[in-house]
Design an enzyme around this catalytic site. Sequence first.
Site, PDB file in Angstrom:
ATOM      1  N   HIS A  88       0.759  -1.198  -0.250  1.00  0.00           N
ATOM      2  CA  HIS A  88       0.067  -0.069  -0.114  1.00  0.00           C
ATOM      3  C   HIS A  88       0.895   1.542  -0.007  1.00  0.00           C
ATOM      4  CE1 HIS A  88      -4.027  -1.976   1.816  1.00  0.00           C
ATOM      5  NE2 HIS A  88      -3.604  -2.494   0.554  1.00  0.00           N
ATOM      6  N   TYR A  98      -9.325   4.188   2.790  1.00  0.00           N
ATOM      7  CA  TYR A  98      -9.713   2.894   3.727  1.00  0.00           C
ATOM      8  C   TYR A  98     -11.372   3.040   4.027  1.00  0.00           C
ATOM      9  CZ  TYR A  98      -5.218   0.785   4.792  1.00  0.00           C
ATOM     10  OH  TYR A  98      -3.998   0.101   4.388  1.00  0.00           O
ATOM     11  N   GLU A 140       1.436   1.709   7.892  1.00  0.00           N
ATOM     12  CA  GLU A 140       1.769   2.595   6.532  1.00  0.00           C
ATOM     13  C   GLU A 140       2.288   4.042   6.937  1.00  0.00           C
ATOM     14  OE1 GLU A 140      -1.904   2.257   4.411  1.00  0.00           O
ATOM     15  OE2 GLU A 140      -1.515   0.057   4.483  1.00  0.00           O
ATOM     16  N   GLN A 199       5.158  -2.846  -9.439  1.00  0.00           N
ATOM     17  CA  GLN A 199       6.461  -2.786  -8.533  1.00  0.00           C
ATOM     18  C   GLN A 199       7.410  -3.724  -9.195  1.00  0.00           C
ATOM     19  OE1 GLN A 199       2.941  -3.272  -7.079  1.00  0.00           O
ATOM     20  NE2 GLN A 199       3.251  -1.423  -6.460  1.00  0.00           N
ATOM     21  N   TYR A 200       8.640  -3.441  -9.140  1.00  0.00           N
ATOM     22  CA  TYR A 200       9.618  -4.189  -9.746  1.00  0.00           C
ATOM     23  C   TYR A 200      10.793  -4.376  -8.631  1.00  0.00           C
ATOM     24  CZ  TYR A 200       7.466  -3.348 -13.843  1.00  0.00           C
ATOM     25  OH  TYR A 200       6.576  -3.325 -14.948  1.00  0.00           O
ATOM     26  N   GLY A 266      12.232 -18.110 -12.813  1.00  0.00           N
ATOM     27  CA  GLY A 266      11.760 -17.020 -13.669  1.00  0.00           C
ATOM     28  C   GLY A 266      12.547 -15.652 -13.307  1.00  0.00           C
ATOM     29  N   VAL A 382       6.028 -12.303  -3.593  1.00  0.00           N
ATOM     30  CA  VAL A 382       5.019 -12.467  -4.749  1.00  0.00           C
ATOM     31  C   VAL A 382       5.222 -11.300  -5.505  1.00  0.00           C
ATOM     32  CG1 VAL A 382       2.606 -13.057  -5.151  1.00  0.00           C
ATOM     33  CG2 VAL A 382       3.704 -14.273  -3.117  1.00  0.00           C
TER      34      VAL A 382
END
Length: 392
Positions: A88, A98, A140, A199-200, A266, A382
């Site tokens: 987030h 939220y 956060e 995201q990377y 991968g 993930v």
Amino acid sequence: MLSPESAAVVRASLPVIGGAIEDIAARFYATMFAEHPELQRNLFNRGNQANGEQRSALAGSIAAFAGLLVERPGERPEAMLSRIANKHASLGVTPDQYEIVRKYLFAAIVDVLGEAVTPEVASAWDEVYQLMADALIALETDLGEPGDHWTVATVLSRRAESAETISVTLRPPVMLPFRPGQYISVAVTLPDGARQIRQYSLSRSPERGDLRITVKRAGGGDDPEGEVSNWLHANLREGDQLTISRPFGDLTLSPGDTPLLLASAGIGVTPILSMVDHLVATRSTRQVTVVHADRTAADHAHREELTRLVDALPRGVLHRWYEESCDCDCRPAPRTGLVDLSEIDLPARTVAYLCGPLPFMRGLRSQLLRRGVPGSDIHYEVFGPDLWLGRD
């Protein structure tokens, strides 16, 4: 902690709501996006909406959180909350959003379950949601203000790492410290005007200075699952400017001297590569076993770099499995088929880090558990929504 009254109601209603949670999530997203299309265009991942993974991740996280509240009230799912909070924060989610989610989520619960949602049931599940929201907002907030997360970096170089993969080296205006295993978000404006964020993982160590990400081409045509990665492949050139977040992520290499298993499949090699690079840069003497799986040697991004880095570790060993037989000049010679950890030595106290497709990680986790590695010493990352949330 959930109040005793609400805990009893949640325990009784969990089978009903849990059984319908996928339908509830689908209704929730459809209604929210119909009235707030800017969220789908500019915040949520359209690819994960299209393939249903975001719905499954939301459903799984709420059900897991509720189940823990009633079954183990003295505990909090710290790993699950940390993973969600980091994601987030990397997207720039704000506390007021939220309340938007709460409004449409509870409307969806009523729509799907109808009269089964009594005032007592609604109140109890509202308490569950508020506890989860409060915990995430607090985490956060600790990660910083959303408006401070973004900066514009310059593309220093672009390099082909395989036929479908490029690495991109970036220089932000000021150095962005990070820990091996973390990722950044990349925000791009697509041809239809949508601002999409992906995201990377950072694919080399903090000691290198400039940031590097590795991007694999995905999908094809108008497939939203690969729209950002494919845009980067088609458009990003040396000297361009790219909007990125500062680094986030909780899959980070633990300090100490315990043996390590770093396993990837991968494009999951990227955070593992950062960890190995860091171990080399810091002259680590830890015992490090690196495992990688891929379709072919040609598909293995950063293949030669990974070999070179593991060779530089005084106690490093590399094992590779390719689905197809390899006639390449690879050192050490790769095995053919699926990863089989029974073939390799794992020292006592090994701590494992996994990154790759879920079937790969599930398979390795099962093998590690059978070999006596505690679940608490098996960490994972993930790409995309975490469909593994709440698992021990």
